[in-house]
Design an enzyme around this catalytic site. Structure first.
Site, PDB file in Angstrom:
ATOM      1  N   LYS A 104      38.761  44.146  28.028  1.00  0.00           N
ATOM      2  CA  LYS A 104      38.112  42.889  28.419  1.00  0.00           C
ATOM      3  C   LYS A 104      37.469  42.268  27.195  1.00  0.00           C
ATOM      4  O   LYS A 104      37.064  42.987  26.257  1.00  0.00           O
ATOM      5  CB  LYS A 104      37.018  43.160  29.467  1.00  0.00           C
ATOM      6  CG  LYS A 104      36.714  41.991  30.337  1.00  0.00           C
ATOM      7  CD  LYS A 104      37.759  41.815  31.428  1.00  0.00           C
ATOM      8  CE  LYS A 104      37.547  40.579  32.260  1.00  0.00           C
ATOM      9  NZ  LYS A 104      38.562  40.456  33.318  1.00  0.00           N
ATOM     10  N   VAL A 123      43.712  31.230  44.702  1.00  0.00           N
ATOM     11  CA  VAL A 123      44.285  32.336  45.482  1.00  0.00           C
ATOM     12  C   VAL A 123      44.191  32.033  46.981  1.00  0.00           C
ATOM     13  O   VAL A 123      45.180  32.144  47.718  1.00  0.00           O
ATOM     14  CB  VAL A 123      43.564  33.668  45.173  1.00  0.00           C
ATOM     15  CG1 VAL A 123      44.116  34.789  46.053  1.00  0.00           C
ATOM     16  CG2 VAL A 123      43.702  34.038  43.703  1.00  0.00           C
ATOM     17  N   GLY A 130      40.366  28.547  46.942  1.00  0.00           N
ATOM     18  CA  GLY A 130      40.693  28.149  45.579  1.00  0.00           C
ATOM     19  C   GLY A 130      42.153  28.462  45.283  1.00  0.00           C
ATOM     20  O   GLY A 130      43.013  28.407  46.169  1.00  0.00           O
ATOM     21  N   GLY A 141      36.858  31.123  50.780  1.00  0.00           N
ATOM     22  CA  GLY A 141      37.236  30.629  49.452  1.00  0.00           C
ATOM     23  C   GLY A 141      38.667  30.154  49.441  1.00  0.00           C
ATOM     24  O   GLY A 141      39.599  30.945  49.592  1.00  0.00           O
TER      25      GLY A 141
END
Ligand code: NAI
Length: 350
Positions: free
Chosen positions: A81, A180, A178, A176
């Site tokens: 990351k 996805v 969005g 949600g």
């Protein structure tokens, strides 16, 4: 700050800090594992951390989680990351991301990164002017693959928990809408599910109502909807001490990372008879899309990997039942076993 004593340190193989006085770039790259001579993968996020310790905490936790996600998706890419510390709206965005791109390049491909929270595809494009080691820039939309992986997780978990053979008529609450969540809603609608949707963006809700005949629930009540399935696709931490007793579903399966505020929620879900599809197993589609690009794989490879979420979840649920442990603990146990195997094979090949 005791970096090596951090609970997420877990013998990280590489942790690097970059300070660039010319642009003000301050960034950390953490590589949890390198395996099998392959690059390690993980997104790059930009965040206004409250402290350096907070940033190190975040990067270690996220890179470690990427290793778990990778092995459970049947991949051999180690987890990594990158975090950039700073304002979400930097004044010198171009220069900052060029500097970050140059730093990514200095890893010579052993670490590869792409879009994550706080970063746009345009930022990735700026970084990509400095390095060929950006991922997720191919035609394939990772969010779409994630929606498919979550759909597979919902189907498998509903079959297991509710003894269903299909999703027709099943009530699913998608929190949600969005990148996805909207695609997932379309897949669920096509499968005949009865949709209940929630988003703080009313235009997304209106779209889902018009296209899928979805019922709306206010964002603060999404977790409390009476349905068979709750699918968190917005934020982390939605299963917490405030929400757990209000859940009225049999299954939790969604895209959001870190859906459980802490590991105690894993046990709490189990005690309430709610089957939880561990988030990093359900939402592996984004990583699969990146692997597809790196492996120069074909569509058959990709969709087989998505389909194999079913057998992975069966393995998790059966271990959970055999050992009377929460599904998150079962997933971690299997992931650690797979990682040990990979490490053994990597060391033998070296
Ligand atoms: P997105 O930013 O496109 O969508 C998030 C949606 O949630 C937005 O429409 C936003 O308005 C809505 N939202 C925010 N707060 C809300 C609230 N309190 N209640 C209801 N809705 C709320 O993000 P995306 O890409 O769809 O990802 C969704 C989740 O899945 C995120 O947690 C992300 O970290 C995770 N994820 C995404 C992957 C991908 O490929 N995009 C891969 C793996 C995980």
């Amino acid at each position: 700050m005791d970096l090596l004593g951090n609970p997420n340190y877990d013998d990280h193989q590489e942790i690097a800090l970059r300070q660039d006085p010319a642009t003000g770039l301050t960034a950390v790259v953490a590589v949890h594992r390198y395996w099998a001579g392959l690059p390690s993968l993980g997104g790059c996020r930009l965040r206004d951390y409250s402290s350096g310790a907070d940033a190190f905490d975040d990067v270690l936790k996220l890179s470690r989680a990427m290793s778990y996600k990778s092995v459970m998706a049947g991949l051999s890419y180690g987890g990594a990351k990158a975090v950039i510390l700073g304002s979400p709206e930097p004044a010198n965005r171009q220069a900052l991301f060029r500097a970050m791109g140059a730093w990514v390049d200095s890893f010579q491909g052993r670490f590869r990164t792409g879009v994550d929270v706080g970063i746009t595809p345009d930022d990735v494009a700026i970084m990509a002017t400095q390095t060929p080691y950006m991922v997720g820039t191919a035609d394939l939309n990772p969010a779409e693959v994630t929606a498919h992986s979550v759909f597979q997780a919902i189907l498998t978990t509903a079959k297991d928990a509710c003894q269903l053979t299909e999703l027709a008529g099943v009530r699913v609450c998608v929190q949600g809408l969005g990148k996805v969540g909207m695609t997932l809603a379309a897949l669920l609608s096509a499968a005949g599910a009865r949709l209940i949707v929630s988003d703080i963006d009313r235009s997304a809700v209106a779209k889902a109502q018009a296209q899928f005949g979805a019922r709306f629930v206010a964002p603060e009540r999404a977790h409390a909807v009476e349905a068979e399935i709750f699918s968190p696709c917005a934020l982390g931490g939605v299963i917490n001490t405030q929400t757990i007793d209000e859940l009225k579903v049999e299954v939790v399966a969604g895209a959001a990372n870190n859906q459980l505020i802490d590991t105690a929620m894993d046990q709490a879900l189990r005690e309430r008879g709610i089957l939880y599809a561990p988030d990093y197993v359900a939402n592996c589609g984004g990583l699969l899309a990146v692997a597809y690009q790196l492996n120069k794989a074909d569509h058959q490879w990709l969709w087989q990997k998505v389909a194999s979420i079913e057998s992975t979840l069966h393995e998790i649920y059966s271990l959970s039942r055999r050992q009377q442990i929460p599904t998150g603990v079962a997933a971690d146990t299997i992931a650690r076993r797979r990682m040990a195997d990979l490490e053994h094979r990597s060391s033998q090949a070296a």
